[in-house]
Design a protein around this motif. Structure first.
Motif, PDB file in Angstrom:
ATOM      1  N   VAL A 145       0.857  -1.179   0.000  1.00  0.00           N
ATOM      2  CA  VAL A 145       0.000   0.000   0.000  1.00  0.00           C
ATOM      3  C   VAL A 145       0.896   1.232   0.000  1.00  0.00           C
ATOM      4  CG1 VAL A 145      -1.719   1.316   1.293  1.00  0.00           C
ATOM      5  CG2 VAL A 145      -1.845  -1.183   1.238  1.00  0.00           C
ATOM      6  N   GLN A 146       0.611   2.156  -0.866  1.00  0.00           N
ATOM      7  CA  GLN A 146       1.313   3.433  -0.863  1.00  0.00           C
ATOM      8  C   GLN A 146       0.371   4.498  -0.294  1.00  0.00           C
ATOM      9  OE1 GLN A 146       1.372   1.626  -4.122  1.00  0.00           O
ATOM     10  NE2 GLN A 146       3.072   0.591  -3.097  1.00  0.00           N
ATOM     11  N   LEU A 147       0.924   5.343   0.543  1.00  0.00           N
ATOM     12  CA  LEU A 147       0.149   6.413   1.166  1.00  0.00           C
ATOM     13  C   LEU A 147       0.700   7.762   0.732  1.00  0.00           C
ATOM     14  CD1 LEU A 147      -0.020   5.053   4.831  1.00  0.00           C
ATOM     15  CD2 LEU A 147      -1.693   4.742   3.011  1.00  0.00           C
ATOM     16  N   VAL A 148      -0.194   8.667   0.387  1.00  0.00           N
ATOM     17  CA  VAL A 148       0.217  10.010   0.006  1.00  0.00           C
ATOM     18  C   VAL A 148      -0.599  11.012   0.805  1.00  0.00           C
ATOM     19  CG1 VAL A 148       0.386  11.706  -1.841  1.00  0.00           C
ATOM     20  CG2 VAL A 148       0.860   9.289  -2.315  1.00  0.00           C
ATOM     21  N   GLU A 149       0.098  11.856   1.565  1.00  0.00           N
ATOM     22  CA  GLU A 149      -0.552  12.917   2.310  1.00  0.00           C
ATOM     23  C   GLU A 149      -0.633  14.181   1.460  1.00  0.00           C
ATOM     24  OE1 GLU A 149       2.261  10.733   5.234  1.00  0.00           O
ATOM     25  OE2 GLU A 149       2.336  11.548   3.207  1.00  0.00           O
ATOM     26  N   SER A 150      -1.673  14.942   1.687  1.00  0.00           N
ATOM     27  CA  SER A 150      -1.807  16.233   1.014  1.00  0.00           C
ATOM     28  C   SER A 150      -2.614  17.174   1.890  1.00  0.00           C
ATOM     29  CB  SER A 150      -2.477  16.075  -0.358  1.00  0.00           C
ATOM     30  OG  SER A 150      -3.778  15.552  -0.214  1.00  0.00           O
ATOM     31  N   GLY A 151      -2.589  18.444   1.521  1.00  0.00           N
ATOM     32  CA  GLY A 151      -3.393  19.423   2.230  1.00  0.00           C
ATOM     33  C   GLY A 151      -2.625  20.332   3.165  1.00  0.00           C
ATOM     34  N   GLY A 152      -1.341  20.091   3.317  1.00  0.00           N
ATOM     35  CA  GLY A 152      -0.559  20.951   4.191  1.00  0.00           C
ATOM     36  C   GLY A 152      -0.377  22.339   3.598  1.00  0.00           C
ATOM     37  N   GLY A 153       0.081  23.250   4.438  1.00  0.00           N
ATOM     38  CA  GLY A 153       0.299  24.613   3.968  1.00  0.00           C
ATOM     39  C   GLY A 153       0.514  25.560   5.124  1.00  0.00           C
ATOM     40  N   LEU A 154       0.463  26.834   4.813  1.00  0.00           N
ATOM     41  CA  LEU A 154       0.650  27.892   5.801  1.00  0.00           C
ATOM     42  C   LEU A 154      -0.713  28.455   6.193  1.00  0.00           C
ATOM     43  CD1 LEU A 154       2.384  29.964   7.366  1.00  0.00           C
ATOM     44  CD2 LEU A 154       2.439  31.319   5.253  1.00  0.00           C
ATOM     45  N   VAL A 155      -0.997  28.445   7.492  1.00  0.00           N
ATOM     46  CA  VAL A 155      -2.233  29.019   7.994  1.00  0.00           C
ATOM     47  C   VAL A 155      -1.927  29.902   9.192  1.00  0.00           C
ATOM     48  CG1 VAL A 155      -3.708  27.141   7.183  1.00  0.00           C
ATOM     49  CG2 VAL A 155      -2.713  27.045   9.478  1.00  0.00           C
ATOM     50  N   GLN A 156      -2.879  30.755   9.526  1.00  0.00           N
ATOM     51  CA  GLN A 156      -2.718  31.623  10.686  1.00  0.00           C
ATOM     52  C   GLN A 156      -3.284  30.948  11.924  1.00  0.00           C
ATOM     53  OE1 GLN A 156      -4.421  35.473   9.860  1.00  0.00           O
ATOM     54  NE2 GLN A 156      -2.736  36.039   8.506  1.00  0.00           N
ATOM     55  N   PRO A 157      -2.805  31.329  13.088  1.00  0.00           N
ATOM     56  CA  PRO A 157      -3.357  30.775  14.332  1.00  0.00           C
ATOM     57  C   PRO A 157      -4.874  30.955  14.391  1.00  0.00           C
ATOM     58  CG  PRO A 157      -1.367  31.991  14.790  1.00  0.00           C
ATOM     59  CD  PRO A 157      -1.674  32.253  13.355  1.00  0.00           C
ATOM     60  N   GLY A 158      -5.547  29.892  14.846  1.00  0.00           N
ATOM     61  CA  GLY A 158      -6.996  29.911  14.942  1.00  0.00           C
ATOM     62  C   GLY A 158      -7.711  29.378  13.718  1.00  0.00           C
ATOM     63  N   GLU A 159      -6.997  29.253  12.626  1.00  0.00           N
ATOM     64  CA  GLU A 159      -7.629  28.756  11.406  1.00  0.00           C
ATOM     65  C   GLU A 159      -7.691  27.232  11.392  1.00  0.00           C
ATOM     66  OE1 GLU A 159      -6.745  32.376   8.262  1.00  0.00           O
ATOM     67  OE2 GLU A 159      -5.524  30.562   8.135  1.00  0.00           O
ATOM     68  N   SER A 160      -8.360  26.719  10.360  1.00  0.00           N
ATOM     69  CA  SER A 160      -8.540  25.276  10.213  1.00  0.00           C
ATOM     70  C   SER A 160      -7.856  24.785   8.945  1.00  0.00           C
ATOM     71  CB  SER A 160     -10.032  24.933  10.136  1.00  0.00           C
ATOM     72  OG  SER A 160     -10.703  25.307  11.322  1.00  0.00           O
ATOM     73  N   LEU A 161      -7.569  23.503   8.936  1.00  0.00           N
ATOM     74  CA  LEU A 161      -6.939  22.861   7.784  1.00  0.00           C
ATOM     75  C   LEU A 161      -7.324  21.393   7.801  1.00  0.00           C
ATOM     76  CD1 LEU A 161      -4.924  23.876   5.576  1.00  0.00           C
ATOM     77  CD2 LEU A 161      -3.095  22.889   6.970  1.00  0.00           C
ATOM     78  N   THR A 162      -7.534  20.821   6.620  1.00  0.00           N
ATOM     79  CA  THR A 162      -7.833  19.396   6.514  1.00  0.00           C
ATOM     80  C   THR A 162      -6.755  18.708   5.701  1.00  0.00           C
ATOM     81  OG1 THR A 162     -10.220  19.773   6.642  1.00  0.00           O
ATOM     82  CG2 THR A 162      -9.488  17.673   5.751  1.00  0.00           C
ATOM     83  N   LEU A 163      -6.168  17.701   6.290  1.00  0.00           N
ATOM     84  CA  LEU A 163      -5.180  16.879   5.606  1.00  0.00           C
ATOM     85  C   LEU A 163      -5.837  15.614   5.081  1.00  0.00           C
ATOM     86  CD1 LEU A 163      -2.160  17.103   8.109  1.00  0.00           C
ATOM     87  CD2 LEU A 163      -2.812  18.671   6.267  1.00  0.00           C
ATOM     88  N   SER A 164      -5.312  15.127   3.970  1.00  0.00           N
ATOM     89  CA  SER A 164      -5.813  13.892   3.383  1.00  0.00           C
ATOM     90  C   SER A 164      -4.707  12.861   3.316  1.00  0.00           C
ATOM     91  CB  SER A 164      -6.327  14.152   1.959  1.00  0.00           C
ATOM     92  OG  SER A 164      -7.364  15.097   1.952  1.00  0.00           O
ATOM     93  N   CYS A 165      -5.091  11.621   3.484  1.00  0.00           N
ATOM     94  CA  CYS A 165      -4.175  10.490   3.330  1.00  0.00           C
ATOM     95  C   CYS A 165      -4.851   9.545   2.343  1.00  0.00           C
ATOM     96  CB  CYS A 165      -3.937   9.811   4.667  1.00  0.00           C
ATOM     97  SG  CYS A 165      -2.972   8.296   4.571  1.00  0.00           S
ATOM     98  N   ALA A 166      -4.290   9.444   1.155  1.00  0.00           N
ATOM     99  CA  ALA A 166      -4.885   8.618   0.113  1.00  0.00           C
ATOM    100  C   ALA A 166      -4.063   7.358  -0.086  1.00  0.00           C
ATOM    101  CB  ALA A 166      -4.970   9.399  -1.191  1.00  0.00           C
TER     102      ALA A 166
END
Length: 125
Positions: A2-23
């Motif tokens: 199985v190969q796993l690839v993460e995505s969705g990272g980046g630069l955000v400000q404190p208090g904000e939200s972010l969703t990461l994916s693992c496919a």
């Protein structure tokens, strides 16, 4: 395999939200696998955050993310998400997912068979 690839990272400000994916890709779909999220901040050891079992039960391993992070599995059963809310500068790290057919205990003890290469999350104003 199985190969796993993460995505969705980046630069955000404190208090904000972010969703990461693992496919997942390869011989098997991630359905039937426990999938966990880990992170490693600069100069620190890798930390296990949480794990989603094959039956979609979440186990939290890090008190610092309880109440702020949650996990879910996509309808395709082959993508696992980490929803991160109320992000703090101390959440800055490279985030990794890991998958294991033998359950979350194996994942959270860093004995998963499959690991992604990580995605960088930076929380900064």
């Amino acid at each position: 395999q199985v190969q796993l690839v993460e995505s969705g990272g980046g630069l955000v400000q404190p208090g904000e939200s972010l969703t990461l994916s693992c496919a997942g890709s390869g011989e098997s779909n991630l359905d039937g696998y426990a999938v966990g999220w880990f992170r490693q901040a600069p100069g620190k050891e890798r930390e296990g955050l949480s794990c989603l079992s094959s039956t979609d039960t979440i186990t939290y391993n890090a008190n610092s993310v309880k109440g702020r992070f949650t996990m879910s599995r996509g309808n395709d059963r082959n993508t696992v998400y980490l929803q991160m809310n109320s992000l703090k500068p101390e959440d800055t790290a490279v985030y990794y997912c890991a998958a294991e057919s033998e359950g979350c205990a194996m994942v959270l003890s860093s004995r998963a068979d499959y690991w992604g290469k990580g995605t960088l999350v930076t929380v900064s104003s």
